[in-house]
Enzyme design. Structure first.
Site, PDB file in Angstrom:
ATOM      1  N   LYS A 110       0.817  -1.218   0.000  1.00  0.00           N
ATOM      2  CA  LYS A 110       0.000   0.000   0.000  1.00  0.00           C
ATOM      3  C   LYS A 110       0.853   1.271   0.000  1.00  0.00           C
ATOM      4  CE  LYS A 110      -4.221  -1.996   1.755  1.00  0.00           C
ATOM      5  NZ  LYS A 110      -3.819  -3.407   2.005  1.00  0.00           N
ATOM      6  N   ASP A 111       2.119   1.150   0.399  1.00  0.00           N
ATOM      7  CA  ASP A 111       3.006   2.318   0.355  1.00  0.00           C
ATOM      8  C   ASP A 111       3.170   2.866  -1.064  1.00  0.00           C
ATOM      9  OD1 ASP A 111       3.637   2.443   3.115  1.00  0.00           O
ATOM     10  OD2 ASP A 111       5.151   0.882   2.892  1.00  0.00           O
TER      11      ASP A 111
END
Ligand SMILES: *Cc1c(COP(=O)(O)O)cnc(C)c1O
Length: 450
Positions: A110-111
């Site tokens: 998700k980064d």
């Protein structure tokens, strides 16, 4: 380029507007008006380093942002990754590769999207001069990635609600040990659902929303999907040349956000062979691909908690294309699903998708098998990707670092999985704010912390 809603009841908007709004005002999800073809660029892009590839790809969509500004946004977004390739490929065997997507600040894929989203927000604030308050609710990974994407950004205050005592201690530390004064982790005395219900009521108060510049950080933002397209493209170029077009991309899936990005890229002309959707025991998508019936089930907590999802919110974008780009049909399907909890597709064509399901017993078994066979530790989400793989070469997307789930790894392998960034957190003070899950308490807290 302009962006339209899957539900077709609002005018097309610019990239920046689509990103700022997140959800379209008609309840739909934004998509490019016409998907560009990336085919003409493939030869030029094949050898680009990750940030340059990302900039080139996004420039097809973010046509209202100056190229030089886009370059800066992208550079900042991937500057905090701990591997110089950003998304390195690891070879397990001749026909089995892994794409490591856990080298960002919170050690999960998700980064890739939330680092970019944070910098897009900041550029927008610099342009408009209007500060924003980001409010979100999390049961784990998204909250940590959002907080780290927005950390220290001028003009942004981040408020993340989470159920006190019901997320893993490491996930809590990733949110509460940042030391940043624009981040407010709110430990709700209640369940995740209580937090989400109260949050929705806060968003419905338009007057309050305007007063504090309220903005949502959620998995349906178009920028998140586009950011994720880039690692599929990057990986495609780095597979052995004779395997590129034969390789199936295997994607651990919850909200259908990750795999949707790859599938869109295929529609844009990248000759990816196909996608394998790997679910945990919350298998709404596996059942769909097997039967053509999209049917809600109960969420059963699993050892791959970031995939404990039943309604795959990004699936609406897939429906839009699968149903011939017809917004009226999308509205009808979403309405039927909302009222009855189920939708049966008349003639469902899985296309280049296959799917599988892994319960907790098989997750533990796979973690042991992969370790024994390849001397490699996979996290419980990635483990779901080793079930019923299609014949031919496969590339499994590794969505999190195993050290984020030390208890599951210890139970399976009897070893400690650690990561320096998580160890460092243990030395830092926890700063969190206890809050009742009521709209009044949330509003009062936001007002007091502007
Ligand atoms: C969020 C998440 C997933 C699921 O991704 P979707 O986009 O919801 O399909 C898988 N693995 C990890 C580690 C995650 O954090």
């Amino acid at each position: 380029m302009q962006f339209i809603s899957t539900r077709g009841q609002v005018p097309a908007v610019s990239f920046s507007t689509a990103v700022a709004q997140g959800l379209a005002p008609d309840g739909g999800l934004y998509l490019p008006e016409d998907l560009p073809s990336v085919k003409p660029h493939l030869a030029d892009w094949a050898a680009l380093p990750y940030p340059a590839l990302c900039e080139a790809f996004l420039s097809l969509f973010a046509t209202d942002i100056e190229r030089s500004e886009l370059a800066l946004i992208v550079q900042r977004s991937y500057g905090k990754f701990d591997h110089n390739e950003i998304a390195p490929i690891r070879k397990l065997s001749d026909e089995l590769h892994l794409l490591e997507l856990f080298h960002g600040p919170t050690l999960a894929f998700k980064d890739f999207a939330l680092q970019l989203l944070g910098n897009l927000y900041q550029a927008q604030i610099a342009r408009t001069g209007k500060p924003i308050s980001v409010l979100g609710a999390t049961s784990g990974d998204t909250g940590a990635a959002a907080i780290h994407g927005l950390l220290g950004k001028d003009g942004v205050r981040t408020f993340i609600l989470y159920p006190d005592g019901r997320i893993s201690p490491l996930q809590e530390r990733q949110m509460t040990c940042t030391g940043a004064d624009n981040v407010f982790p709110l430990a709700i005395q209640g369940s995740f659902d209580d937090a989400q219900t109260a949050m929705k009521t806060v968003f419905e108060d338009r007057e309050f929303a305007d007063e504090v510049g309220l903005s949502a950080v959620n998995s349906i933002n178009l920028a998140r999907i586009l950011a994720q397209c880039v690692y599929y493209l990057y990986a495609f170029f780095r597979l052995p040349v004779d395997q590129r077009e034969q390789t199936t991309f295997v994607v651990p899936t919850g909200n259908f956000g990750n795999v949707l990005a790859g599938w869109l890229l295929q529609r844009m002309g990248v000759p990816i062979r196909g996608f394998h959707v790997a679910t945990n025991q919350n298998d709404i998508l596996h059942r769909l691909f097997q039967s053509g019936v999209y049917q809600l089930g109960e969420v059963a907590p699993s050892s791959a908690p970031s995939m404990d999802i039943q309604v795959a919110s990004n699936f609406e974008r897939f429906i839009y294309y699968a149903e011939g780009e017809d917004p009226a049909k999308v509205r009808q399907i979403m309405q039927t699903f909302k009222s009855s909890g189920s939708y049966t597709f008349e003639s469902f064509d899985p296309g280049s998708f296959s799917s599988s399901r892994a319960d907790d017993v098989s997750i533990a078994k796979i973690i042991r098998e992969v370790y024994a066979k390849y001397d490699y530790v996979v996290d419980p989400h990635t483990a779901c990707g080793f079930v019923d793989l299609p014949a031919g070469p496969n590339l499994v997307l590794a969505t999190a670092h195993p050290a984020k789930f030390p208890d599951t790894i210890r139970a399976a392998l009897n070893i400690d999985s650690t990561h320096p960034s998580l160890e460092a957190l243990k030395e830092k003070p926890v700063v969190k704010h206890a809050l009742e899950p009521t709209p009044e308490a949330i509003k009062a807290f936001l007002r007091a912390n502007q």
